[in-house]
Design a protein around this motif. Structure first.
Motif, PDB file in Angstrom:
ATOM      1  N   GLU A  38       0.822  -1.204   0.000  1.00 17.44           N
ATOM      2  CA  GLU A  38       0.000   0.000   0.000  1.00 17.44           C
ATOM      3  C   GLU A  38       0.859   1.258   0.000  1.00 17.44           C
ATOM      4  O   GLU A  38       0.533   2.239  -0.663  1.00 17.44           O
ATOM      5  CB  GLU A  38      -0.944   0.006   1.210  1.00 17.44           C
ATOM      6  CG  GLU A  38      -1.993  -1.087   1.190  1.00 17.44           C
ATOM      7  CD  GLU A  38      -2.941  -0.984   0.024  1.00 17.44           C
ATOM      8  OE1 GLU A  38      -3.250   0.151  -0.405  1.00 17.44           O
ATOM      9  OE2 GLU A  38      -3.382  -2.031  -0.461  1.00 17.44           O
ATOM     10  N   GLU A  42       0.819   4.234  -2.781  1.00 14.93           N
ATOM     11  CA  GLU A  42       0.641   5.645  -2.433  1.00 14.93           C
ATOM     12  C   GLU A  42       1.786   6.501  -2.966  1.00 14.93           C
ATOM     13  O   GLU A  42       1.574   7.618  -3.412  1.00 14.93           O
ATOM     14  CB  GLU A  42       0.516   5.807  -0.915  1.00 14.93           C
ATOM     15  CG  GLU A  42      -0.782   5.285  -0.347  1.00 14.93           C
ATOM     16  CD  GLU A  42      -1.988   6.039  -0.866  1.00 14.93           C
ATOM     17  OE1 GLU A  42      -1.896   7.262  -1.075  1.00 14.93           O
ATOM     18  OE2 GLU A  42      -3.026   5.387  -1.069  1.00 14.93           O
ATOM     19  N   TYR A  45       1.077   6.968  -6.634  1.00 14.70           N
ATOM     20  CA  TYR A  45       0.015   7.937  -6.867  1.00 14.70           C
ATOM     21  C   TYR A  45       0.478   9.359  -6.557  1.00 14.70           C
ATOM     22  O   TYR A  45       0.097  10.306  -7.239  1.00 14.70           O
ATOM     23  CB  TYR A  45      -1.216   7.597  -6.027  1.00 14.70           C
ATOM     24  CG  TYR A  45      -1.843   6.267  -6.384  1.00 14.70           C
ATOM     25  CD1 TYR A  45      -1.782   5.745  -7.666  1.00 14.70           C
ATOM     26  CD2 TYR A  45      -2.508   5.523  -5.419  1.00 14.70           C
ATOM     27  CE1 TYR A  45      -2.351   4.530  -7.984  1.00 14.70           C
ATOM     28  CE2 TYR A  45      -3.083   4.308  -5.727  1.00 14.70           C
ATOM     29  CZ  TYR A  45      -3.002   3.815  -7.010  1.00 14.70           C
ATOM     30  OH  TYR A  45      -3.573   2.618  -7.310  1.00 14.70           O
TER      31      TYR A  45
END
Length: 87
Positions: A38, A42, A45
């Motif tokens: 995760e 992130e 992104y």
């Protein structure tokens, strides 16, 4: 006879406790691995600063890990009576 019985109970409890410790470590490993993936997403992104829509969005990351399903407790729900909710 009592000594043998006590010895068997002690050994079985020791084996049982080591088994649960192994399950906890694998659960912790799965959690750490999921957190790392995760964080990578992130960072990706944050670097791209784009919102994915439709065909561009990767839905594979939102799938449930089958290994973690055994750790989910089964919920026992009572019958829901909507009349008593609004009283």
């Amino acid at each position: 006879m009592k000594k043998i019985l006590i010895l068997v109970i002690m050994l079985s409890s020791i084996l049982f406790s080591t088994e649960t410790e192994n399950n906890n470590t694998t659960k912790e490993d799965r959690v750490k691995k999921q957190i790392e993936t995760e964080i990578k997403k992130e960072k990706k992104y944050a670097k791209e600063q784009t919102f994915y829509q439709g065909a561009n969005y990767n839905l594979k990351g939102a799938e449930v890990n089958p290994n973690s399903l055994s750790a989910v407790p089964i919920l026992e729900l009572d019958d829901l009576d909507m009349d008593s909710v609004y009283d």
